[in-house]
Design an enzyme around this catalytic site. Structure first.
Site, mmCIF file in Angstrom:
data_model
loop_
_atom_site.group_PDB
_atom_site.id
_atom_site.type_symbol
_atom_site.label_atom_id
_atom_site.label_comp_id
_atom_site.label_asym_id
_atom_site.label_seq_id
_atom_site.Cartn_x
_atom_site.Cartn_y
_atom_site.Cartn_z
ATOM 1 N N ALA A 81 69.992 42.020 82.453
ATOM 2 C CA ALA A 81 70.914 43.121 82.205
ATOM 3 C C ALA A 81 71.601 43.395 83.536
ATOM 4 C CB ALA A 81 70.166 44.358 81.713
ATOM 5 N N SER A 82 72.911 43.201 83.565
ATOM 6 C CA SER A 82 73.653 43.275 84.822
ATOM 7 C C SER A 82 73.686 44.693 85.378
ATOM 8 C CB SER A 82 75.077 42.774 84.620
ATOM 9 O OG SER A 82 75.085 41.428 84.212
#
Length: 375
Positions: A81-82
């Site tokens: 998850a950036s």
């Protein structure tokens, strides 16, 4: 918001779909102080888990294509998850409006797709995930959010013709070339947004490409630096040093360079490495650890056995060794002087044009472009 990453029009989506709502119980956030990914369990450390979930740090959610056992970090991060700041900067690049049909390449936790569905509307976002386990988990997450997103298990490098044409196509994985299928499946005037880079380094820049009226090309500028896990269909093969340097570095042709380590390396997300990659095709560079005031930087040709090494020292002139059909350091040094001679341009002065025949990059003017080909 203070940094400009989260614009006011995306606040409602961020509120409706917080990142914590899609993260698994075991995550590996990047600890800025430690400089590495650390395991955090929601069961064992709920407060720390929530703190990382809300923080502006990348969070690894899978290692080694799901083959990694245990809780400690694996060898290669393969899904994440950036950072929220990166996510919302790319969403701003999308210029997404209600009713737009969207194709996303790289589902991961489904967070980005859910944010887009909140803006575009239920049923307008299709996301593709090559990993079967991640796709199954994303479908379960989509069900919790009312199935507003369609999750497709498959290789996104070919796009998804069933839903075409799309108004927007976004990749949440790095590419080394934009598949022309994405251009073909996006309507004229539509946008393709993707992290793009060269073989020279892991660093990417976000390409914001507008599809031409005839649908036969897409072009646009880069909007800023990022670093993403790569599209699995375009992952580079590992380079074995011993396949290049079979004896000693002294076997190469020796010379020197007046460039210093500081001016050559620049900052991690600075434009230097990105620009050099544009001018030196089919080349990988590796920066080794610094010891006793000396840092070696290696260059490997990806089409032949050419190699080069520059040994930067704190006080002495840097020494260079090169071998093979290409003189890689000569190419790299010439590229550096080319970049410096044009005012050391940043990412946003460069652009990319994609056609069925290939890709061309340019500085300032699309008419003054060069092909990304080489030995």
């Amino acid at each position: 918001m203070a940094a400009g990453a989260l614009s006011p029009d995306w606040v409602s989506a961020y509120t409706a779909v917080p990142r914590s709502a899609v993260l698994p119980d075991l995550i590996w956030p990047f600890d800025m102080a430690a400089g590495r990914s650390v395991p955090v369990s929601r069961t064992e450390s709920p407060d720390a888990w929530q703190e990382y979930a809300d923080a502006d740090v990348p969070v690894v959610t899978q290692w080694d294509d799901g083959q990694h056992p245990g809780t400690e970090p694996g060898e290669v991060p393969t899904s994440s998850a950036s950072m929220p700041s990166v996510v919302f900067r790319m969403l701003q690049d999308m210029d997404l409006h209600p009713g737009h049909k969207v194709l996303e390449i790289g589902t991961a936790t489904l967070w980005n797709a859910l944010l887009m569905a909140h803006r575009a509307g239920p049923g307008n976002v299709t996301t593709m995930e090559v990993d079967g386990a991640l796709a199954a988990a994303a479908r379960a997450t989509a069900a919790r959010f009312g199935n507003s997103v369609r999750v497709v298990h498959g290789d996104g490098s070919g796009g998804h013709r069933e839903g075409a044409p799309y108004d927007r196509i976004m990749a949440t994985c790095g590419v080394r070339s934009v598949p022309f299928a994405w251009v073909e499946q996006c309507r004229p005037g539509g946008l393709v947004v993707a992290p793009w880079g060269t073989h020279y380094s892991h660093g990417d820049a976000v390409a914001r490409l507008v599809v031409a009226p005839d649908g036969k090309s897409a072009a646009g500028r880069f909007t800023g630096p990022v670093e993403f896990m790569k599209l699995r269909a375009q992952r580079p093969a590992a380079v074995e040093h011993s396949a290049y340097v079979t004896g000693s570095v002294a076997d190469g042709e020796e010379s020197s360079t007046a460039l210093t380590e500081a001016e050559f390396a620049g900052e991690r997300f600075g434009p230097e490495r990105f620009a050099l990659g544009l001018r030196v095709p089919r080349c990988l560079h590796v920066v080794a650890d610094k010891r006793d005031g000396a840092r070696p930087v290696w260059f490997y040709g990806l089409s032949d056995a050419s190699w080069a090494c520059v040994l930067f020292r704190d006080r002495d002139t840097a020494r260079v060794w090169q071998s093979g059909p290409r003189r890689l350091w000569d190419e790299v040094e010439a590229a550096f002087h080319w970049w410096a001679g044009r005012g050391r341009p940043g990412h946003t002065r460069f652009g990319l044009t994609v056609t069925a025949e290939g890709e061309r990059v340019w500085l300032d003017d699309p008419a003054d472009s060069w092909a990304l080909t080489g030995p």
